[in-house]
Design an enzyme around this catalytic site. Structure first.
Site, PDB file in Angstrom:
ATOM      1  CE  LYS A  51       0.272 -17.600  -2.811  1.00  0.00           C
ATOM      2  NZ  LYS A  51      -0.524 -18.829  -2.657  1.00  0.00           N
ATOM      3  CG  ASP A  94     -12.731  -6.163   6.430  1.00  0.00           C
ATOM      4  OD1 ASP A  94     -12.217  -5.597   7.421  1.00  0.00           O
ATOM      5  OD2 ASP A  94     -13.303  -5.543   5.522  1.00  0.00           O
ATOM      6  CG  ASP A 104      -3.051 -19.857  -0.570  1.00  0.00           C
ATOM      7  OD1 ASP A 104      -2.226 -19.709   0.357  1.00  0.00           O
ATOM      8  OD2 ASP A 104      -2.777 -20.485  -1.608  1.00  0.00           O
ATOM      9  CE1 TYR A 137      -3.221  -2.792   0.083  1.00  0.00           C
ATOM     10  CE2 TYR A 137      -3.889  -2.129   2.277  1.00  0.00           C
ATOM     11  CZ  TYR A 137      -4.044  -2.938   1.176  1.00  0.00           C
ATOM     12  OH  TYR A 137      -5.037  -3.895   1.161  1.00  0.00           O
ATOM     13  CG  ASP A 157      -7.174  -3.984   4.080  1.00  0.00           C
ATOM     14  OD1 ASP A 157      -8.140  -3.841   4.847  1.00  0.00           O
ATOM     15  OD2 ASP A 157      -7.051  -3.338   3.020  1.00  0.00           O
TER      16      ASP A 157
END
Ligand code: NAD
Length: 359
Positions: free
Chosen positions: A191, A251, A223, A142, A247
């Protein structure tokens, strides 16, 4: 104790939910004999209307001068058409960066009385959900170089992920310190089968882990983690995540506990200075109706008391009061179903404040 708190009431439901949190802090002040002094800096849409920019310099000054910052939420359709650098969200990213807040802490906890609100089956949540996502907040993809360019393949866009050892070390330390106060397990998400930054992340986490021999460390590919969260959420204690993975996963973690109106978060840097807010946005669709759920903001105030002021008993008093109020059957509209007592945002704040005083 004297506590100086900057309160950003914000936009949409922000003023309603922060007012409810302030009544609970008032109750804590009376019961435990603390003096809470407030300033009210402007941020986001409210700041744009008053000053033309989402993060006025005096807001940064007031937030840095306070011992801690409590925030409602910012943003809304009124300001959506402004250019990127003038949008409310820019103010939010700006204040996190100006305060050097690199660690976002999001607990996800399933209250017994809220089990029927979780979208997961009873057999999956029978052992409860009690985890904390520790997300790196001011690095990674980001914040890396980005852009668009024209090449022989046509128009293309790129975002860059960069993590330094120092950035990973400091967020990993936050996660391990937190794990030491909980069930002593850190699951680090990456990852590493594909990304070079993830390989550096994994090696650095292992290096930091050597200082915390009591903490069990596990590495999980992002994943697989997305799947494990809905398959067996009770396996997680502290989840350590790079910015983007955190992020997304936070959620998901919030959703499986039933309502985003219940979950708080803190953003911390070096020392005890921090910013505390609900995980949800400004809910413009219900703003001004006194129907919002203030519990996430009330619990954010509770996190503030322990993390910024070391007032652990006062934090517990708020958490117990929330639990008792939910157990007594009171519900705001977002978590209401038949058989429960529907109350407004302000009433929920009053009920929890009364429980704090009487608890
Ligand atoms: P949102 O979280 O504001 O709302 C999503 C849905 O959840 C809506 O239906 C809303 O009514 C409901 N909801 C949210 N909080 C609730 C509460 N406490 N009680 C009851 N219901 C609640 O997300 P959105 O609609 O995507 O965003 C609205 C605005 O908020 C946007 O401008 C966005 O940029 C901003 N936003 C701000 C923050 C922040 O201030 N940290 C975070 C996320 C979004």
């Amino acid at each position: 104790m004297k506590c100086n708190i900057a309160v950003i009431r914000g936009d949409g439901i922000g003023p309603e939910i922060t007012d409810a949190a302030l009544s609970c802090l008032y109750a804590v002040g009376v019961k435990f004999k603390h003096e809470f002094n407030y300033t009210f800096p402007l941020l986001g849409g409210e700041a744009i209307d008053a000053t033309g920019v989402p993060l006025p310099p005096e807001t940064i000054e007031m937030c840095n001068k306070a011992d801690a910052v409590l925030m409602g939420s910012v943003g809304g359709p009124k300001w959506d058409k402004l250019p990127g650098h003038l949008r409310p969200e820019k103010g939010l990213l700006g204040i996190r960066s100006a305060m050097g807040l690199y660690a976002n802490i999001r607990p996800a906890f399933l209250y017994d009385s809220m089990k029927n609100a979780s979208p997961l089956k009873n057999e999956v949540i029978k052992n409860g959900i009690d985890l904390v996502v520790v997300r790196e907040l001011i690095g990674g993809i980001y914040f890396g170089e980005r852009g668009q360019r024209r090449t022989e393949r046509g128009q293309e866009a790129y975002d860059t992920e960069i993590y330094s050892v120092a950035e990973v070390e400091r967020i990993a330390k936050t996660a391990f310190e937190l794990a030491m106060t909980r069930r002593k397990k850190v699951t680090s998400i990456d990852k590493a089968n594909v990304l070079e930054t993830s390989r550096l992340w994994r090696a650095t986490v292992d290096f930091v882990a050597k200082n915390y021999p009591e903490v069990t460390v596990e590495h999980m590919l992002v994943d697989n983690c997305a799947m494990q969260l809905v398959k067996n959420p009770s396996q997680f204690d502290v989840m350590l995540c790079p910015n983007m993975f955190g992020d997304i996963l936070s959620d998901e973690a919030a959703m499986i506990t039933g309502s985003i109106g219940l979950l708080p978060s803190s953003s911390l840097g070096v020392g005890t200075h921090g910013l505390y807010e609900p995980i949800h946005g400004s809910a413009p669709d219900i703003a001004g109706t006194d129907t919002a759920n203030p519990i996430a903001t009330i619990l954010a105030a509770a996190m503030m008391l322990s993390s910024s002021f070391g007032l652990n008993n006062e934090t517990l008093a708020i958490q117990n009061a929330v639990n008792k109020t939910l157990n007594a059957g009171y519900r705001t509209a977002d978590i209401h179903s038949s058989g429960f007592k529907k109350v407004s945002c302000s009433k929920m704040g009053e009920l929890i404040a009364m429980e704090i005083l009487q608890g």
